[in-house]
Structures are given as C-alpha cells and as structure tokens.
Design a protein around this motif. Structure first.
Motif, PDB file in Angstrom:
ATOM      1  N   GLU A 296       0.853  -1.185   0.000  1.00 30.65           N
ATOM      2  CA  GLU A 296       0.000   0.000   0.000  1.00 30.65           C
ATOM      3  C   GLU A 296       0.886   1.231   0.000  1.00 30.65           C
ATOM      4  OE1 GLU A 296      -3.867   1.387   2.583  1.00 30.65           O
ATOM      5  OE2 GLU A 296      -3.544  -0.717   2.072  1.00 30.65           O
ATOM      6  N   HIS A 297       0.558   2.179  -0.886  1.00 30.72           N
ATOM      7  CA  HIS A 297       1.378   3.380  -1.049  1.00 30.72           C
ATOM      8  C   HIS A 297       0.788   4.537  -0.239  1.00 30.72           C
ATOM      9  CE1 HIS A 297       3.616   1.623  -4.463  1.00 30.72           C
ATOM     10  NE2 HIS A 297       2.454   1.167  -4.895  1.00 30.72           N
ATOM     11  N   ARG A 330       6.384   6.230  -5.275  1.00 33.32           N
ATOM     12  CA  ARG A 330       5.748   4.939  -5.560  1.00 33.32           C
ATOM     13  C   ARG A 330       6.753   3.898  -6.058  1.00 33.32           C
ATOM     14  NH1 ARG A 330       0.826   3.265  -7.201  1.00 33.32           N
ATOM     15  NH2 ARG A 330      -0.909   4.021  -5.933  1.00 33.32           N
ATOM     16  N   PRO A 331       7.505   4.160  -7.119  1.00 36.83           N
ATOM     17  CA  PRO A 331       8.491   3.142  -7.527  1.00 36.83           C
ATOM     18  C   PRO A 331       9.551   2.889  -6.458  1.00 36.83           C
ATOM     19  CG  PRO A 331       8.693   5.138  -8.862  1.00 36.83           C
ATOM     20  CD  PRO A 331       7.445   5.276  -8.085  1.00 36.83           C
ATOM     21  N   GLY A 369      -0.008   0.919 -12.507  1.00 36.02           N
ATOM     22  CA  GLY A 369       0.531   0.590 -13.823  1.00 36.02           C
ATOM     23  C   GLY A 369       1.688   1.499 -14.182  1.00 36.02           C
ATOM     24  N   TYR A 370       1.541   2.811 -13.863  1.00 35.57           N
ATOM     25  CA  TYR A 370       2.670   3.730 -14.035  1.00 35.57           C
ATOM     26  C   TYR A 370       3.864   3.245 -13.218  1.00 35.57           C
ATOM     27  CZ  TYR A 370       5.733   7.311 -12.195  1.00 35.57           C
ATOM     28  OH  TYR A 370       6.847   7.968 -11.750  1.00 35.57           O
ATOM     29  N   PHE A 418      13.844   5.045 -12.492  1.00 38.95           N
ATOM     30  CA  PHE A 418      13.560   4.169 -11.358  1.00 38.95           C
ATOM     31  C   PHE A 418      13.753   2.693 -11.711  1.00 38.95           C
ATOM     32  CE2 PHE A 418      10.861   7.947 -11.102  1.00 38.95           C
ATOM     33  CZ  PHE A 418      11.287   8.482  -9.890  1.00 38.95           C
ATOM     34  N   GLU A 419      14.432   2.424 -12.803  1.00 40.00           N
ATOM     35  CA  GLU A 419      14.586   1.040 -13.239  1.00 40.00           C
ATOM     36  C   GLU A 419      15.218   0.196 -12.140  1.00 40.00           C
ATOM     37  OE1 GLU A 419      16.317  -1.572 -17.014  1.00 40.00           O
ATOM     38  OE2 GLU A 419      16.900   0.541 -16.760  1.00 40.00           O
ATOM     39  N   ASP A 420      14.587  -0.931 -11.862  1.00 42.60           N
ATOM     40  CA  ASP A 420      15.090  -1.864 -10.859  1.00 42.60           C
ATOM     41  C   ASP A 420      15.354  -3.190 -11.566  1.00 42.60           C
ATOM     42  OD1 ASP A 420      15.368  -3.760  -8.726  1.00 42.60           O
ATOM     43  OD2 ASP A 420      14.335  -2.356  -7.403  1.00 42.60           O
TER      44      ASP A 420
END
Length: 647
Positions: A296-297, A330-331, A369-370, A418-420
């Motif tokens: 949960e954000h 969020r990310p 989704g974003y 934000f690439e993980d």
C-alpha cells in the motif's frame, strides 16, 4: 441561408434516409415470430418517422439562435454573435449578460476543432452513438437541450462531424435542425464539467478496435483450466515496513504457502485504492505456489483520500489531491519493499529461502501501472509532461491526464529513472501512462510487458493512455483489450463502491457483468508469471488470442494481440492522433497570474476542477465525496476572496 445550412439540411436528409435503408435491410427474409415481427415493425416505424420528420421540416431549417436559461434568467442570442466572439474576442452587446463567463478559455473552446477526415466522420459518430457511452451522452444532451429529440441530436452530430474544417461546438449548433437551440445553462455546465475528450475518442473507435483486433482462430480446447484454484493452502499475513529515510510506513499483505518455493509477484494499487484491490487475484496466484506481496502506497491510498474528503485539504490545488512526489515515491516504495523482502529471505525463520527477490513480476493497476512501467525502465520525461500540462485547465482532459499533470511540478532535478533490475516482467492494468513517458522512454523497456485496456474506461481512456503508448514499446509485449471494459472491471467486487455503477459519466459495470474478465485475468496472469519457471511451455497456450477470445460475452469482447494490426494503425492516424493533437495544443490554459493568486480559475472552470475525484473512490464502505470536495473547493475560494477584499 448560408452554405452550412444547405449542407446541414442535405446531410440530414441523407442521414435519415441511410438510417431507413439500414432498417429495411434488417427485416428478416423468412417469416419471423410475432415478437420479432413487432420489433421490426417498431424499427421501421422509427425510420419512417425520421423520413416524415425530415419531409415536413423547412428546407432551410438550421439553428440561427441560442437561448440560454440560467435559473430565472433567460436570454436569446444569435449563433452568429457567438461566432463573432470566437473569431475576434470582442463581446457583442447581445452577449453582455454573459460577460463574466465569456473568458479567453471559452473562446478557445469555441474555436477548438477535432480534425477528422470528413469521409469517416459520420462512421465515427455512428460507432460512438451505437455504444452505451454514446447513449448516455445523448441522454445528457437531451437534458442540457430540453426541447431536443434523440433524432435531432444524432443528426446534428453526424452533420458536424463531416465539416471540412473539423468537428466543433459551433458546427454542432449550426447543424442542429431547428431555428433556435434552447440550452439549460446549469445542465450544460454539469455536462461540460464531465467532458473527457480522450474517453469519447476511445468510445468512437470501439467498433473499429473490436473488428481490427479480432483474430480468426479455431475453438480453444485447453489441456487444463488455469482459472481454477491451485492445490496449495494460502497463508495471508500483514507486515508493516518503515522507511525511515523517506518517512513512509508501508503495509504489505503477504500471500504464500510454507510448503513451496515459487516466483515472487508484487502488486501495486491505483490512486485512492488499497492493497486488497486485487485480493482475489493474489489468492489465486498464491494457491498455485506463487508468493504475492501486495503493498500500500501512503500518499495515494484510500486513507490519504479519506483524509482529503474529511477536510484536510490545504490550498485546494491539484497537488493537494496527489502530491507530485508520489510519482517518485511509488516506484521507490517497491524497490524498498524488495530490499526488505530480501532481508526476510535471508533471516526470517518462516520465509528464509522462499522469496525470489532477484526475479520479480509486478502487477499494477492504474497509477500502479505507471509504477510498474517506471520500474521496468521507462524513464519519467518531465520535459515532455510539462509541455503538455503547462498551465492547462483540467476541463476537457481525462482524469488520468490531470493526475499526471501534478507531476509536472516536480523539481527538474528530481529522480526520473527508477529502473530496478530485479523486475523481470510487468503486468500493467488500465495504466496511467499516456503523458508520463515519451516514445523514447517507453522504448527503454526491455522486459516482457502485458497491458490491459478497456474501451469504456473514462479514467484512463484506452486510446490515449494505453493503445498509442503500447505501439511505442519495443520489448516482448501483449495487449489485452476488453471492449466494454471499465476502469474498475478487474477490481475485487468486495472492495468496490457499488454506487459507482450508477454514475452517469463514470459508468462502472456491475460485478456479475465483469466476472468473465476477472476469470480471464486469473488464467492469463498465472500463465504470464509461469513463463519464468520450468512450466513455461505448459502455460504458453493460454497467452493466445484463441484462449482470450473464448471468454468473450455480449457485454465484454476480449481480444489479445502482440502488435497493432496495420489497418488499426492507419485508423489511429486518421482519427486518434488528430484528437491527441487537439488535447495537447488547443485546450484552454490557465491564466497564470489568477491561478497563482487564488489557486483556482476565476471563472466556471473553478467549479469543475476536482469533480472527477469521485471517480477514484473505490472501497465500498467509503461514502462518495464529490459533493464534499465541491463544497470544500468553494469554501477555499470564498476564503481567499474575502482575504483579497480585505486588502
């Protein structure tokens, strides 16, 4: 009589005749049953009524005057005066009563046109009017134009869509088959507050999408049913993690089985929702040996939204509804969660060795989704976003557009990548993605990507938010299209506010209508996740058009594609891209000095700015708060006005 009136009358006759011909063609060749005969007689009677109505009308009948009613006040003006105001910006004496409303924004709206190919404009309008959303539009127009008939409204829309200079409001008024158009001002304002051009675009193209995305297949004969629950008993445990560096507390529901080690799935909810939005899907995946962590954000969950509706909003700006920082946080929440799960995988007596944090799948809905796309490598393009959002009024945009525009206020030095590498594949359901990422950003995604879109989604409209961006993704990709699907169709029915099914413009289908889509999502999501296991070949047949189309119903036609067909791409260029250009280039913009001083526009746009927030309220036990926000917005504006007066 001017040329448009001649063309309007001619096209009106042609339109009504074509409808009659269509009805005649539908008459059965064989003897129908009494009930069928009565149905066809009614249809034929409707067509004859159209023809007779056309025959008795004056040959030059087309609207010349507009009568506006605002409560007890009524004033009639000529449409030519409106055209003069639109062309010059000067307000004729006959419009002086409406001077407070005739702002530069209104002038731009009058001048805005949707550039459609006249040869396909009538077909696009026909497709729209044949949809449920088109019928709701007509019903609302009947209220806003109280003396109108459905036939007159249909004819005016068809005629206006075929103008060589594009579809416009003034063109619609000119094409209306009566000398005077009577408009109820309050109803028209309510209608304008909900106008969502990208949504109507998706509606108009829904028939084309269905035709072009359909794949001819043999009847699907599955070797087994992946929608059936698995053999594992599911444990559900709530964990709470504290990110002290960012001052965020993140609750997580963990679904797992202590007797199996399987893939890891992260679930990210949408704006105003919670971690149980897709609870049914989490339990299904876990029953097949998959570990699911639904987080949960804070800052965009239901608790945050509840706080707003209870009076905690500050200045009344859009940033109070969704802080720009949430697009960064969020990310980062997901990456932080993966770090915490990795520690549990090493040290927890119960979870040691059971959490594959190095190769995770993320499933995100809407704003989630974003989140998934950002983690997969799509870098947030602030310059692209700011060019679109720069001072723009929310009127005419989709809710997804104006939510994304809050991110335009991010500091230019904010983190955008934000690439993980631990994210191995993503499922983005009705994602918010149409403005956040430029084509180059989406081209950076390298992991397998599955996107779900719904043509009746008024929150994140299909064409602008999913279909056009889908074409820009270069990695292995899948497009799951729910023709008739709405924004919340995949949500757990026990977690939704069923009052949303009664909304006029945000029509959400009832749970029983959307159950086939949720069943399909169980099978497709499981098969997609299983592609990272030794069972990939066994589950691959379920990632196919034949399997997906087998779930179709009259209300939900389901399609599955890996690329957009060439014909559809051509249609999008003719019909969708012009509207995208209109939204991006010609919609009214805020008057910057007024916006800075008051936090809101000094015209009727103020009334609309946050009404669509009601569309996002999901849990069923949370009351709809649109009226509260509306009153709060007026209260904030009045308070600021009083402060200004005192000065």
């Amino acid at each position: 009589m001017n040329s448009l009136q001649h063309q309007s009358t001619s096209l009106l006759v042609k339109f009504r005749r074509s409808r009659l011909v269509t009805l005649l063609k539908t008459l059965p060749q064989k003897s129908p049953s009494p009930a069928q005969r009565m149905q066809h007689v009614k249809k034929l009677g409707y067509g004859l009524a159209l023809m007779l109505g056309c025959g008795v009308a004056s040959p030059g009948l087309a609207a010349e005057r507009l009568t506006v009613r605002l409560g007890p006040i009524e004033q009639s003006v000529t449409i030519s005066d409106l055209e003069e105001f639109a062309a010059t910006g000067e307000i004729p004496p006959s419009l002086s009563l409406y001077t407070p409303l005739l702002t530069e924004d209104v002038r731009q709206a009058l001048n805005s046109r949707i550039q459609l190919d006249p040869d396909v404009g009538d077909r696009l309008v026909d497709d729209l009017l044949d949809s449920s959303a088109g019928q709701r539009l007509l019903s609302t127009l009947e209220v806003a134009i109280p003396n109108s008939t459905v036939e007159d409204l249909e004819a005016a829309l068809v005629v206006a869509a075929q103008q060589v200079d594009g579809l416009s409001l003034l063109g619609f008024l000119r094409a209306y088959p009566a000398e005077t158009v009577v408009v109820d001002g309050s109803s028209a304002i309510a209608l304008a507050s909900q106008m969502n051009l990208p949504y109507w675009q998706s509606q108009a193209l829904s028939t084309i999408l269905e035709r072009e995305l359909t794949v001819e297949t043999e009847p699907f004969q599955p070797p087994f049913d992946p929608t059936v629950g698995g053999d594992y008993w599911v444990r559900q445990q709530t964990l709470t993690f504290h990110d002290y560096e960012r001052s965020r507390t993140i609750p997580v529901d963990l679904y797992w089985n202590r007797d199996v080690i399987g893939p890891l799935v992260i679930m990210s909810h949408g704006f105003g929702a919670d971690r149980r939005f897709m609870g049914y899907l989490a339990r299904h995946l876990a029953s097949h040996g998959i570990v699911v962590a639904a987080l949960e954000h804070p800052g965009s969950n239901v608790a945050w939204l509840t706080g707003l509706t209870m009076g905690e909003m500050g200045s009344g700006n859009l940033a109070d509804i969704l802080p720009p920082s949430e697009f960064v946080d969020r990310p980062l929440d997901v990456s932080f969660l993966l770090d915490e799960l990795e520690r549990l995988n090493r040290y927890s007596p119960l979870l040691r060795g059971r959490l594959n944090t190095e190769r995770a799948t993320i499933i995100g809905h809407s704003l989630g989704g974003y989140t998934a796309l950002a983690l997969a490598g799509a870098e947030l393009d602030l310059e692209h976003l700011q060019q679109f959002c720069d001072g723009r009024s929310p009127v005419g945009l989709s809710p997804a557009d104006w939510l994304q525009c809050t991110a335009a206020d991010l500091d230019p030095n904010s983190q955008t990548d934000f690439e993980d590498p631990r994210i191995a594949q993503i499922i983005a359901l009705n994602p918010v993605m149409g403005r956040m990422f430029a084509e180059a950003s989406l081209g950076e995604i390298t992991v397998p990507t599955l996107i779900l879109t719904g043509t009746d989604d008024s929150i994140t409209p299909a064409v602008s938010q999913q279909i056009l961006p889908f074409a820009q993704i270069q990695s292995p990709k899948y497009l799951l299209t729910a023709i008739g699907g709405t924004h919340l169709s995949i949500g757990d029915p026990d977690n939704l506010n069923h009052d949303l099914t009664e909304s006029l413009f945000v029509r959400e289908r009832r749970g029983e209508e959307t159950e086939p889509l949720r069943q399909l999502l169980r099978g497709v999501s499981l098969s997609f996740v299983k592609q990272m296991t030794s069972e990939a070949d066994r589950f691959r047949p379920f990632l196919s058009p034949a399997y997906v189309q087998s779930f179709s119903t009259p209300d939900l036609r389901l399609r599955f594609n890996t690329q957009l067909p060439e014909n559809l791409s051509n249609w999008l260029k003719m019909a969708a891209l012009p509207l995208e250009q209109l939204v991006a280039a010609t919609l009214p913009k805020q008057q910057e000095n007024v916006y800075i001083e008051t936090g809101c526009r000094s015209n009727v746009g103020c009334l609309f700015i946050r009404l669509p927030l009601v569309m996002f309220i999901l849990p069923r036990d949370l009351p709809l708060a649109g009226s509260q926000l509306f009153r709060l917005n007026r209260h904030n504006l009045a308070r600021k006005t009083r402060k200004t007066d005192k000065r």
